[in-house]
Design a protein around this motif. Structure first.
Motif, PDB file in Angstrom:
ATOM      1  N   LYS A 162       0.519 -28.835 -21.882  1.00  0.00           N
ATOM      2  CA  LYS A 162      -0.489 -29.485 -21.047  1.00  0.00           C
ATOM      3  C   LYS A 162      -1.911 -29.400 -21.612  1.00  0.00           C
ATOM      4  O   LYS A 162      -2.832 -30.009 -21.081  1.00  0.00           O
ATOM      5  CB  LYS A 162      -0.444 -28.892 -19.638  1.00  0.00           C
ATOM      6  CG  LYS A 162       0.883 -29.147 -18.927  1.00  0.00           C
ATOM      7  CD  LYS A 162       0.885 -28.544 -17.535  1.00  0.00           C
ATOM      8  CE  LYS A 162       2.142 -28.920 -16.766  1.00  0.00           C
ATOM      9  NZ  LYS A 162       3.371 -28.426 -17.375  1.00  0.00           N
ATOM     10  N   GLY A 217       6.174 -38.509 -16.839  1.00  0.00           N
ATOM     11  CA  GLY A 217       5.090 -37.829 -16.139  1.00  0.00           C
ATOM     12  C   GLY A 217       3.713 -38.048 -16.722  1.00  0.00           C
ATOM     13  O   GLY A 217       2.743 -37.436 -16.252  1.00  0.00           O
ATOM     14  N   CYS A 218       3.589 -38.896 -17.725  1.00  0.00           N
ATOM     15  CA  CYS A 218       2.262 -39.202 -18.299  1.00  0.00           C
ATOM     16  C   CYS A 218       1.631 -40.321 -17.471  1.00  0.00           C
ATOM     17  O   CYS A 218       1.782 -41.507 -17.780  1.00  0.00           O
ATOM     18  CB  CYS A 218       2.397 -39.601 -19.759  1.00  0.00           C
ATOM     19  SG  CYS A 218       3.042 -38.282 -20.816  1.00  0.00           S
ATOM     20  N   ARG A 219       0.930 -39.951 -16.430  1.00  0.00           N
ATOM     21  CA  ARG A 219       0.501 -40.893 -15.401  1.00  0.00           C
ATOM     22  C   ARG A 219      -0.587 -41.848 -15.861  1.00  0.00           C
ATOM     23  O   ARG A 219      -0.851 -42.865 -15.205  1.00  0.00           O
ATOM     24  CB  ARG A 219       0.023 -40.127 -14.175  1.00  0.00           C
ATOM     25  CG  ARG A 219      -1.098 -39.135 -14.485  1.00  0.00           C
ATOM     26  CD  ARG A 219      -1.469 -38.336 -13.261  1.00  0.00           C
ATOM     27  NE  ARG A 219      -2.508 -37.351 -13.566  1.00  0.00           N
ATOM     28  CZ  ARG A 219      -3.060 -36.557 -12.664  1.00  0.00           C
ATOM     29  NH1 ARG A 219      -2.661 -36.635 -11.411  1.00  0.00           N
ATOM     30  NH2 ARG A 219      -3.981 -35.698 -13.022  1.00  0.00           N
ATOM     31  N   CYS A 252       5.807 -43.248 -15.027  1.00  0.00           N
ATOM     32  CA  CYS A 252       4.602 -43.922 -15.551  1.00  0.00           C
ATOM     33  C   CYS A 252       4.325 -45.138 -14.665  1.00  0.00           C
ATOM     34  O   CYS A 252       4.671 -46.278 -15.005  1.00  0.00           O
ATOM     35  CB  CYS A 252       4.809 -44.333 -16.999  1.00  0.00           C
ATOM     36  SG  CYS A 252       5.072 -42.946 -18.129  1.00  0.00           S
ATOM     37  N   TYR A 264       5.106 -34.861 -19.656  1.00  0.00           N
ATOM     38  CA  TYR A 264       4.333 -33.950 -18.787  1.00  0.00           C
ATOM     39  C   TYR A 264       3.121 -33.348 -19.495  1.00  0.00           C
ATOM     40  O   TYR A 264       2.624 -32.303 -19.085  1.00  0.00           O
ATOM     41  CB  TYR A 264       5.243 -32.861 -18.199  1.00  0.00           C
ATOM     42  CG  TYR A 264       6.464 -33.441 -17.537  1.00  0.00           C
ATOM     43  CD1 TYR A 264       6.345 -34.151 -16.341  1.00  0.00           C
ATOM     44  CD2 TYR A 264       7.722 -33.352 -18.133  1.00  0.00           C
ATOM     45  CE1 TYR A 264       7.453 -34.745 -15.752  1.00  0.00           C
ATOM     46  CE2 TYR A 264       8.828 -33.936 -17.545  1.00  0.00           C
ATOM     47  CZ  TYR A 264       8.691 -34.628 -16.352  1.00  0.00           C
ATOM     48  OH  TYR A 264       9.789 -35.212 -15.777  1.00  0.00           O
ATOM     49  N   CYS A 265       2.657 -34.007 -20.545  1.00  0.00           N
ATOM     50  CA  CYS A 265       1.360 -33.673 -21.142  1.00  0.00           C
ATOM     51  C   CYS A 265       0.341 -34.559 -20.423  1.00  0.00           C
ATOM     52  O   CYS A 265       0.072 -35.691 -20.845  1.00  0.00           O
ATOM     53  CB  CYS A 265       1.373 -33.931 -22.645  1.00  0.00           C
ATOM     54  SG  CYS A 265       2.601 -32.957 -23.539  1.00  0.00           S
ATOM     55  N   ARG A 266      -0.217 -34.041 -19.370  1.00  0.00           N
ATOM     56  CA  ARG A 266      -0.883 -34.891 -18.377  1.00  0.00           C
ATOM     57  C   ARG A 266      -2.277 -35.361 -18.768  1.00  0.00           C
ATOM     58  O   ARG A 266      -2.875 -36.180 -18.070  1.00  0.00           O
ATOM     59  CB  ARG A 266      -0.926 -34.164 -17.030  1.00  0.00           C
ATOM     60  CG  ARG A 266       0.474 -33.767 -16.537  1.00  0.00           C
ATOM     61  CD  ARG A 266       0.458 -33.215 -15.129  1.00  0.00           C
ATOM     62  NE  ARG A 266       1.754 -32.708 -14.736  1.00  0.00           N
ATOM     63  CZ  ARG A 266       2.781 -33.445 -14.314  1.00  0.00           C
ATOM     64  NH1 ARG A 266       2.648 -34.747 -14.256  1.00  0.00           N
ATOM     65  NH2 ARG A 266       3.928 -32.880 -13.960  1.00  0.00           N
ATOM     66  N   LYS A 267      -2.811 -34.863 -19.878  1.00  0.00           N
ATOM     67  CA  LYS A 267      -4.152 -35.277 -20.281  1.00  0.00           C
ATOM     68  C   LYS A 267      -4.156 -36.480 -21.217  1.00  0.00           C
ATOM     69  O   LYS A 267      -5.205 -37.075 -21.465  1.00  0.00           O
ATOM     70  CB  LYS A 267      -4.886 -34.108 -20.956  1.00  0.00           C
ATOM     71  CG  LYS A 267      -5.169 -32.931 -20.036  1.00  0.00           C
ATOM     72  CD  LYS A 267      -5.913 -31.827 -20.779  1.00  0.00           C
ATOM     73  CE  LYS A 267      -6.211 -30.643 -19.869  1.00  0.00           C
ATOM     74  NZ  LYS A 267      -6.939 -29.561 -20.599  1.00  0.00           N
TER      75      LYS A 267
END
Length: 418
Positions: A121, A171-173, A198, A145-148
């Protein structure tokens, strides 16, 4: 005695060290024939020379290291192809992998093909830009899930890594249609794409993606709530020859047109997840069963509330290769869906079957199923009011010896269709 001593001395003199007899190439040949990873580790314990050869030939490594240690690893493992720096959700460490680490990886691991950064993260677009600028041979990247990270960093990867085959972004929004355009333009060999969650990706993004990426075999767009029939139809038509796995869990805009398009174009589909797609009805599923009768192996359609006995009967009768089936919460299903089962001439290869929360299916339906499912390994009948353990025993149902039956939720569920 003197003669014996002379004989022993000659034997000692005749003994040669294996390192004097075998060159590096011969030792590499020996190492290459060791199939088990543990045996390869033992190979490196013989001596420093063997350890050096084992290190230079090593292709895969899982590590937890900062920049200094990564440089030492790069110096030792000079031909590394796969590097796993992923963290588990429950056992992550601080600060974890950073952009500085990625900069070291980009410059030090020139042969790298596979990089796993799942749940790291701390990384940002700057770190991915370094990867894109230096690792042109990269074929697989997992930044789930590396959200940055955003389109900016991932587009840099797409522009620099034209041989990319696998990309996982669950999970990479912040990922959007912009990345789909970059992949379409630069990465024509993409075969596996994971976009779960996504939600900024739309039908337009999928349509643009498959203009350039026509070799997709695996596409996971679970929980991409802005994707509907137009996007799925574009994928099925463009990737008709290659698509094997399509996951559409909780894509509530997906309906009958998507299934009909798959039936028309994707006749080699092996895995389909449409759980929670409540607008799908019987007739398109019948068409899909007919088109994919020889290929379909895994089907998840729980919470498809418009599915009835007629389509399930068609699926079971036509798709003889089916191994995994989830029809949980399909409230209209009854025992009539299994009317063709029970004869010796009608055997299924089913291994996992989930019928939880199906209030109209009874013990009689399960009894018919068991007569045709001799290879069943897991059966989920939770929250089926008409199916109980006592009822199955009274009916004399013979479950396969290795089959686990989940009556109450006490057993762990197989995750083959997540």
């Amino acid at each position: 005695m003197a003669g014996d001593d002379s004989h022993l001395q000659n034997d000692v003199v005749s003994i040669h060290c294996i390192n004097d007899s075998l060159g590096d190439d011969e030792l590499r040949a020996v190492l290459s024939r060791l199939g088990d990873d543990k045996d390869k580790e033992v190979f490196g314990l013989v001596c420093k020379r063997w350890l050096r050869i084992q290190s230079t030939e090593r292709k895969k490594l899982c590590a937890r290291a900062g920049p200094h240690m990564l440089r030492r690893i790069a110096a030792r493992f000079t031909r590394l192809h796969e590097l796993d720096l992923s963290q588990s959700v429950s056992r992550s460490f601080y600060p974890g992998v950073t952009d500085s680490d990625l900069s070291v990886i980009a410059t030090a691991f020139s042969c790298l093909r596979i990089l796993n950064l799942q749940n790291c993260k701390g990384i940002t677009d700057n770190g991915l830009a370094a990867i894109g600028s230096s690792l042109s041979s990269l074929q697989s990247l997992d930044v789930s899930y590396c959200r940055k990270i955003t389109d900016k960093g991932l587009s840099a990867v797409a522009e620099g890594c034209h041989d990319l085959r696998t990309l996982h972004l669950a999970g990479c929004r912040f990922v959007s249609d912009s990345l789909m355009k970059a992949l379409s333009k630069n990465c024509h060999y993409v075969e596996e794409l994971g976009l779960q969650g996504c939600t900024n990706i739309t039908n337009s993004g999928l349509s643009v993606l498959v203009e350039g990426c026509r070799r997709i075999k695996y596409l996971d767009i679970n929980k991409c709530s802005n994707i509907g029939d137009i996007g799925i139809s574009s994928v099925s038509e463009a990737c008709s020859l290659t698509l094997r796995t399509l996951k559409l869990l909780d894509c509530y805009k997906v309906g009958d047109d998507s299934i009909l398009s798959l039936a028309n174009y994707c006749k080699n589909l092996e895995t389909l997840v449409i759980g929670g797609c409540r607008n799908i009805s019987d007739e398109p599923m019948k068409s899909l069963a007919a088109s994919c009768s020889n290929s379909l192996r895994k089907l998840r359609m729980d919470w498809c509330l418009n599915i009835t006995d007629s389509s399930l009967d068609c699926i079971i009768s036509k798709c003889r290769e089916l191994e995994v089936l989830d029809i949980g919460c399909c409230e209209e299903l009854t025992d009539a869906a299994f009317q063709q089962l029970g004869s010796e001439n009608f055997m299924l290869g089913m291994k996992i079957l989930k019928v939880s929360n199906c209030p109209k299916i009874t013990v009689e339906g399960i009894k018919k199923l068991m007569k045709s499912c001799e290879y069943l390994e897991y059966l989920d009948v939770r929250s089926c009011p008409l199916i109980t353990k006592a009822g199955c025993e009274d009916a004399g149902i013979q479950f396969p010896e290795s089959c686990k039956i989940n009556f109450t939720g006490s057993l762990a569920e197989p995750d083959v269709l997540l």
